[in-house]
Every structure is written in C-alpha cells, then in structure tokens.
Design a protein around this motif. Structure first.
Motif, PDB file in Angstrom:
ATOM      1  N   MET A   1      38.681  23.815  46.750  1.00 36.51           N
ATOM      2  CA  MET A   1      38.971  25.243  47.745  1.00 36.51           C
ATOM      3  C   MET A   1      37.057  24.625  48.350  1.00 36.51           C
ATOM      4  O   MET A   1      35.507  24.657  47.529  1.00 36.51           O
ATOM      5  CB  MET A   1      38.421  25.863  46.608  1.00 36.51           C
ATOM      6  N   GLU A   2      36.911  24.745  49.273  1.00 32.52           N
ATOM      7  CA  GLU A   2      36.238  24.808  50.071  1.00 32.52           C
ATOM      8  C   GLU A   2      34.932  25.685  50.534  1.00 32.52           C
ATOM      9  O   GLU A   2      33.886  25.853  50.490  1.00 32.52           O
ATOM     10  CB  GLU A   2      35.786  24.137  52.123  1.00 32.52           C
ATOM     11  N   GLN A   3      35.908  27.063  50.667  1.00 28.44           N
ATOM     12  CA  GLN A   3      34.760  28.763  50.748  1.00 28.44           C
ATOM     13  C   GLN A   3      36.161  29.401  50.253  1.00 28.44           C
ATOM     14  O   GLN A   3      37.349  29.448  50.792  1.00 28.44           O
ATOM     15  CB  GLN A   3      34.732  28.473  52.519  1.00 28.44           C
ATOM     16  N   LEU A   4      35.547  30.483  49.431  1.00 28.95           N
ATOM     17  CA  LEU A   4      36.545  32.080  48.943  1.00 28.95           C
ATOM     18  C   LEU A   4      35.299  33.618  48.931  1.00 28.95           C
ATOM     19  O   LEU A   4      34.042  32.692  48.652  1.00 28.95           O
ATOM     20  CB  LEU A   4      36.264  31.181  47.249  1.00 28.95           C
ATOM     21  N   LYS A   5      35.637  33.556  50.279  1.00 25.49           N
ATOM     22  CA  LYS A   5      34.846  35.261  50.669  1.00 25.49           C
ATOM     23  C   LYS A   5      35.754  36.314  50.345  1.00 25.49           C
ATOM     24  O   LYS A   5      36.893  36.122  50.450  1.00 25.49           O
ATOM     25  CB  LYS A   5      34.503  35.025  51.613  1.00 25.49           C
ATOM     26  N   CYS A   6      35.133  36.957  49.410  1.00 25.80           N
ATOM     27  CA  CYS A   6      35.574  38.189  49.010  1.00 25.80           C
ATOM     28  C   CYS A   6      34.868  39.234  49.428  1.00 25.80           C
ATOM     29  O   CYS A   6      33.945  39.212  48.901  1.00 25.80           O
ATOM     30  CB  CYS A   6      35.740  37.999  47.243  1.00 25.80           C
ATOM     31  N   THR A   7      35.992  40.100  50.064  1.00 26.34           N
ATOM     32  CA  THR A   7      34.568  41.034  50.449  1.00 26.34           C
ATOM     33  C   THR A   7      35.265  42.751  48.979  1.00 26.34           C
ATOM     34  O   THR A   7      34.997  43.547  49.421  1.00 26.34           O
ATOM     35  CB  THR A   7      35.179  41.826  51.489  1.00 26.34           C
ATOM     36  N   THR A   8      35.590  42.749  48.094  1.00 26.58           N
ATOM     37  CA  THR A   8      35.693  43.459  47.303  1.00 26.58           C
ATOM     38  C   THR A   8      34.756  44.292  46.721  1.00 26.58           C
ATOM     39  O   THR A   8      34.137  43.353  46.852  1.00 26.58           O
ATOM     40  CB  THR A   8      36.620  42.651  45.683  1.00 26.58           C
ATOM     41  N   ILE A   9      35.065  46.053  47.094  1.00 26.69           N
ATOM     42  CA  ILE A   9      33.991  46.607  46.557  1.00 26.69           C
ATOM     43  C   ILE A   9      33.486  46.592  44.929  1.00 26.69           C
ATOM     44  O   ILE A   9      32.190  46.750  45.095  1.00 26.69           O
ATOM     45  CB  ILE A   9      34.221  48.033  47.142  1.00 26.69           C
ATOM     46  N   ASN A  10      34.199  46.348  44.818  1.00 19.87           N
ATOM     47  CA  ASN A  10      34.464  47.103  43.573  1.00 19.87           C
ATOM     48  C   ASN A  10      35.103  45.713  42.203  1.00 19.87           C
ATOM     49  O   ASN A  10      35.583  46.070  40.936  1.00 19.87           O
ATOM     50  CB  ASN A  10      34.586  48.586  42.671  1.00 19.87           C
ATOM     51  N   CYS A  11      34.230  44.949  41.844  1.00 16.61           N
ATOM     52  CA  CYS A  11      34.836  43.645  40.551  1.00 16.61           C
ATOM     53  C   CYS A  11      33.374  43.067  40.465  1.00 16.61           C
ATOM     54  O   CYS A  11      32.577  42.508  41.358  1.00 16.61           O
ATOM     55  CB  CYS A  11      35.005  42.401  42.105  1.00 16.61           C
ATOM     56  N   GLN A  12      33.837  42.614  39.305  1.00 11.50           N
ATOM     57  CA  GLN A  12      32.819  42.090  38.736  1.00 11.50           C
ATOM     58  C   GLN A  12      31.927  40.824  38.978  1.00 11.50           C
ATOM     59  O   GLN A  12      31.174  40.013  38.638  1.00 11.50           O
ATOM     60  CB  GLN A  12      32.930  42.055  37.275  1.00 11.50           C
ATOM     61  N   HIS A  13      33.229  40.214  39.614  1.00 14.41           N
ATOM     62  CA  HIS A  13      32.875  38.013  40.182  1.00 14.41           C
ATOM     63  C   HIS A  13      32.509  38.654  41.025  1.00 14.41           C
ATOM     64  O   HIS A  13      31.764  37.268  41.548  1.00 14.41           O
ATOM     65  CB  HIS A  13      34.473  37.781  40.081  1.00 14.41           C
ATOM     66  N   ASN A  14      32.259  39.314  41.939  1.00 16.62           N
ATOM     67  CA  ASN A  14      31.747  39.924  43.394  1.00 16.62           C
ATOM     68  C   ASN A  14      30.070  39.441  43.581  1.00 16.62           C
ATOM     69  O   ASN A  14      29.381  40.437  43.046  1.00 16.62           O
ATOM     70  CB  ASN A  14      32.011  41.099  43.983  1.00 16.62           C
ATOM     71  N   LEU A  15      29.896  38.683  44.361  1.00 15.45           N
ATOM     72  CA  LEU A  15      28.170  39.330  44.428  1.00 15.45           C
ATOM     73  C   LEU A  15      28.347  38.341  45.600  1.00 15.45           C
ATOM     74  O   LEU A  15      27.868  37.171  45.988  1.00 15.45           O
ATOM     75  CB  LEU A  15      27.425  38.511  43.839  1.00 15.45           C
ATOM     76  N   LYS A  16      27.105  39.325  46.208  1.00 17.38           N
ATOM     77  CA  LYS A  16      26.856  38.749  47.567  1.00 17.38           C
ATOM     78  C   LYS A  16      28.150  38.299  48.205  1.00 17.38           C
ATOM     79  O   LYS A  16      27.778  37.286  49.058  1.00 17.38           O
ATOM     80  CB  LYS A  16      26.058  38.579  48.421  1.00 17.38           C
ATOM     81  N   ASN A  17      29.609  38.433  48.174  1.00 10.50           N
ATOM     82  CA  ASN A  17      30.340  38.357  48.868  1.00 10.50           C
ATOM     83  C   ASN A  17      31.121  36.881  48.726  1.00 10.50           C
ATOM     84  O   ASN A  17      31.586  35.940  49.430  1.00 10.50           O
ATOM     85  CB  ASN A  17      30.646  38.418  50.710  1.00 10.50           C
ATOM     86  N   HIS A  18      30.971  36.247  47.188  1.00  6.21           N
ATOM     87  CA  HIS A  18      30.870  35.284  46.595  1.00  6.21           C
ATOM     88  C   HIS A  18      31.551  35.556  45.042  1.00  6.21           C
ATOM     89  O   HIS A  18      30.949  36.173  44.589  1.00  6.21           O
ATOM     90  CB  HIS A  18      29.797  34.526  46.418  1.00  6.21           C
ATOM     91  N   CYS A  19      32.611  34.796  45.233  1.00  5.82           N
ATOM     92  CA  CYS A  19      33.113  34.873  43.690  1.00  5.82           C
ATOM     93  C   CYS A  19      32.441  33.786  42.515  1.00  5.82           C
ATOM     94  O   CYS A  19      32.213  32.585  42.763  1.00  5.82           O
ATOM     95  CB  CYS A  19      34.547  34.661  43.740  1.00  5.82           C
TER      96      CYS A  19
END
Length: 102
Positions: A1-19
């Motif tokens: 996986m080269e890039q995974l962008k996550c725009t979830t607002i309330n997730c423990q794994h999401n930090l600055k759109n990085h999973c």
C-alpha cells in the motif's frame, strides 16, 4: 500500500489523516471495521493532531484486509495503490471501492 488517507473525524487510529492501525479491515459492504472511536471524541482527536509532529506519522499499513466485492480485492487483500477512507452518513467507508461489472 503506497498511500492510505483517512478523513474520519473520530477514530483512535487517525492522526492528521494518516492511519496508524497495523491492519485495516474493510467488510463486505465497504465499511471500515478497524475504526475505534476515541474516548474523548472528536475534541480529543483535535488536541492529538495539534500535539503530533509530522515525524510521528507512520506510513500506511502494509495490509488492508478486504471482504468487499471490489475490483481491488485480490484474495481478501486490497491491491489498490492508494485508498481513501472517509465518514459517510452512518459509517466510515472505503471511498476507493469499485464494484466489478457483472
């Protein structure tokens, strides 16, 4: 996986759109099963993002386990070069999912 962008607002794994999850799991309907709500909600996520430096952001996970009917699903793993995971009306979903033509 080269890039995974996550725009979830309330997730423990999401930090600055990085999973930062080790393995991402997408169910048969394209819903992200790996999402874990933060104890402090979206406000806690905002504070975590303000405190985090860019050097703490990890690359996308190497494994995206997928059960969805999708052209990128090869033997239960996502083979897309990049993935966008985002909030929808009721769930957090993989926006990259493309259903195969029948």
């Amino acid at each position: 996986m080269e890039q995974l962008k996550c725009t979830t607002i309330n997730c423990q794994h999401n930090l600055k759109n990085h999973c930062n999850a080790g393995i991402i799991a997408i169910d048969d309907k394209g819903v992200c099963d790996s999402r874990i709500k933060r104890a402090g909600g979206a406000l806690e996520q905002t504070f975590a993002e303000l405190e985090a430096g860019d050097d703490f952001l990890s690359d996308a996970p190497n494994v995206v386990r997928c059960s969805a009917e999708c052209v990128y699903n090869v033997e239960g793993r996502c083979k897309a070069s990049s993935i966008l995971v985002c909030d929808s009306m009721l769930r957090t979903r993989c926006a990259t999912r493309i259903k195969p033509k029948k």
